[in-house]
Write a protein that holds these residues in place. Structure first.
Motif, PDB file in Angstrom:
ATOM      1  N   GLU A  16       0.837  -1.204   0.000  1.00  0.00           N
ATOM      2  CA  GLU A  16       0.000   0.000   0.000  1.00  0.00           C
ATOM      3  C   GLU A  16       0.876   1.260   0.000  1.00  0.00           C
ATOM      4  N   GLY A  17       1.918   1.255   0.809  1.00  0.00           N
ATOM      5  CA  GLY A  17       2.838   2.389   0.843  1.00  0.00           C
ATOM      6  C   GLY A  17       3.562   2.586  -0.477  1.00  0.00           C
ATOM      7  N   GLN A  18       3.943   1.478  -1.099  1.00  0.00           N
ATOM      8  CA  GLN A  18       4.595   1.566  -2.401  1.00  0.00           C
ATOM      9  C   GLN A  18       3.658   2.172  -3.441  1.00  0.00           C
ATOM     10  N   LEU A  19       2.399   1.766  -3.414  1.00  0.00           N
ATOM     11  CA  LEU A  19       1.432   2.306  -4.367  1.00  0.00           C
ATOM     12  C   LEU A  19       1.225   3.802  -4.155  1.00  0.00           C
ATOM     13  N   ARG A  20       1.162   4.219  -2.911  1.00  0.00           N
ATOM     14  CA  ARG A  20       1.051   5.658  -2.636  1.00  0.00           C
ATOM     15  C   ARG A  20       2.279   6.404  -3.156  1.00  0.00           C
ATOM     16  N   GLY A  21       3.433   5.791  -2.976  1.00  0.00           N
ATOM     17  CA  GLY A  21       4.666   6.389  -3.488  1.00  0.00           C
ATOM     18  C   GLY A  21       4.654   6.518  -5.002  1.00  0.00           C
ATOM     19  N   ILE A  22       4.106   5.522  -5.668  1.00  0.00           N
ATOM     20  CA  ILE A  22       4.014   5.553  -7.128  1.00  0.00           C
ATOM     21  C   ILE A  22       3.091   6.691  -7.570  1.00  0.00           C
ATOM     22  N   LEU A  23       1.971   6.839  -6.893  1.00  0.00           N
ATOM     23  CA  LEU A  23       1.065   7.946  -7.225  1.00  0.00           C
ATOM     24  C   LEU A  23       1.765   9.291  -7.033  1.00  0.00           C
ATOM     25  N   ARG A  24       2.530   9.405  -5.984  1.00  0.00           N
ATOM     26  CA  ARG A  24       3.285  10.639  -5.730  1.00  0.00           C
ATOM     27  C   ARG A  24       4.310  10.871  -6.841  1.00  0.00           C
ATOM     28  N   MET A  25       4.983   9.802  -7.252  1.00  0.00           N
ATOM     29  CA  MET A  25       5.955   9.902  -8.341  1.00  0.00           C
ATOM     30  C   MET A  25       5.282  10.399  -9.614  1.00  0.00           C
ATOM     31  N   MET A  26       4.101   9.878  -9.891  1.00  0.00           N
ATOM     32  CA  MET A  26       3.365  10.289 -11.095  1.00  0.00           C
ATOM     33  C   MET A  26       2.977  11.768 -11.005  1.00  0.00           C
ATOM     34  N   ASP A  27       2.501  12.165  -9.820  1.00  0.00           N
ATOM     35  CA  ASP A  27       2.127  13.575  -9.631  1.00  0.00           C
ATOM     36  C   ASP A  27       3.323  14.504  -9.810  1.00  0.00           C
ATOM     37  N   GLU A  28       4.498  14.013  -9.425  1.00  0.00           N
ATOM     38  CA  GLU A  28       5.715  14.819  -9.516  1.00  0.00           C
ATOM     39  C   GLU A  28       6.380  14.712 -10.885  1.00  0.00           C
ATOM     40  N   GLY A  29       5.805  13.915 -11.775  1.00  0.00           N
ATOM     41  CA  GLY A  29       6.322  13.810 -13.129  1.00  0.00           C
ATOM     42  C   GLY A  29       7.582  12.970 -13.267  1.00  0.00           C
ATOM     43  N   GLU A  30       7.756  12.014 -12.374  1.00  0.00           N
ATOM     44  CA  GLU A  30       8.920  11.120 -12.491  1.00  0.00           C
ATOM     45  C   GLU A  30       8.894  10.410 -13.843  1.00  0.00           C
ATOM     46  N   ASP A  31      10.064   9.977 -14.273  1.00  0.00           N
ATOM     47  CA  ASP A  31      10.137   9.326 -15.584  1.00  0.00           C
ATOM     48  C   ASP A  31       9.518   7.933 -15.555  1.00  0.00           C
ATOM     49  N   CYS A  32       9.163   7.487 -16.717  1.00  0.00           N
ATOM     50  CA  CYS A  32       8.478   6.211 -16.931  1.00  0.00           C
ATOM     51  C   CYS A  32       9.249   5.042 -16.315  1.00  0.00           C
ATOM     52  N   LYS A  33      10.556   5.015 -16.504  1.00  0.00           N
ATOM     53  CA  LYS A  33      11.372   3.899 -16.028  1.00  0.00           C
ATOM     54  C   LYS A  33      11.273   3.746 -14.509  1.00  0.00           C
ATOM     55  N   SER A  40       6.774  -2.786 -10.792  1.00  0.00           N
ATOM     56  CA  SER A  40       7.280  -4.166 -10.816  1.00  0.00           C
ATOM     57  C   SER A  40       7.539  -4.671  -9.402  1.00  0.00           C
ATOM     58  N   ALA A  41       8.034  -3.790  -8.545  1.00  0.00           N
ATOM     59  CA  ALA A  41       8.273  -4.169  -7.150  1.00  0.00           C
ATOM     60  C   ALA A  41       6.954  -4.476  -6.441  1.00  0.00           C
ATOM     61  N   VAL A  42       5.929  -3.686  -6.741  1.00  0.00           N
ATOM     62  CA  VAL A  42       4.605  -3.933  -6.157  1.00  0.00           C
ATOM     63  C   VAL A  42       4.062  -5.277  -6.630  1.00  0.00           C
ATOM     64  N   ARG A  43       4.193  -5.533  -7.934  1.00  0.00           N
ATOM     65  CA  ARG A  43       3.708  -6.807  -8.470  1.00  0.00           C
ATOM     66  C   ARG A  43       4.433  -7.986  -7.824  1.00  0.00           C
ATOM     67  N   SER A  44       5.732  -7.867  -7.681  1.00  0.00           N
ATOM     68  CA  SER A  44       6.517  -8.926  -7.056  1.00  0.00           C
ATOM     69  C   SER A  44       6.081  -9.144  -5.610  1.00  0.00           C
ATOM     70  N   GLY A  45       5.872  -8.040  -4.898  1.00  0.00           N
ATOM     71  CA  GLY A  45       5.422  -8.134  -3.505  1.00  0.00           C
ATOM     72  C   GLY A  45       4.052  -8.775  -3.397  1.00  0.00           C
TER      73      GLY A  45
END
Length: 86
Positions: A16-33, A40-45
């Motif tokens: 759940e924390g990783q997913l929130r972090g991903i949303l934050r990354m998207m909001d901040e415009g982090e790169d696709c990679k 991928s880390a979320v899927r593995s977890g």
């Protein structure tokens, strides 16, 4: 499996924390990679958590069958969970 181990719940909270972090990354415009790497880390977890839950369920079903408290339907249900989780 009616109760879930604290470790399993902690895994879910970590995801759940990783997913929130991903949303934050998207909001901040982090790169696709970077976003895909985290996804991928979320899927593995999630895959690992599913494996833990299914293996515990199978263990409980087999113990029930050996103690004659359940029938082969319980084992089939556990096997169906394994197939479904893949």
């Amino acid at each position: 499996m009616n109760t879930y181990d604290v470790k399993v719940k902690n895994r879910i909270k970590r995801i759940e924390g990783q997913l929130r972090g991903i949303l934050r990354m998207m909001d901040e415009g982090e790169d696709c990679k970077a976003v895909v790497t985290q996804l991928s880390a979320v899927r593995s977890g999630a895959d690992h958590t599913i494996s833990v839950i299914v293996s515990e369920n199978l263990k409980e079903c087999l113990l029930d069958v050996t103690s004659k408290n359940a029938n082969n339907d319980s084992v089939q249900e556990a096997m169906d969970l394994i197939v479904k989780s893949r």
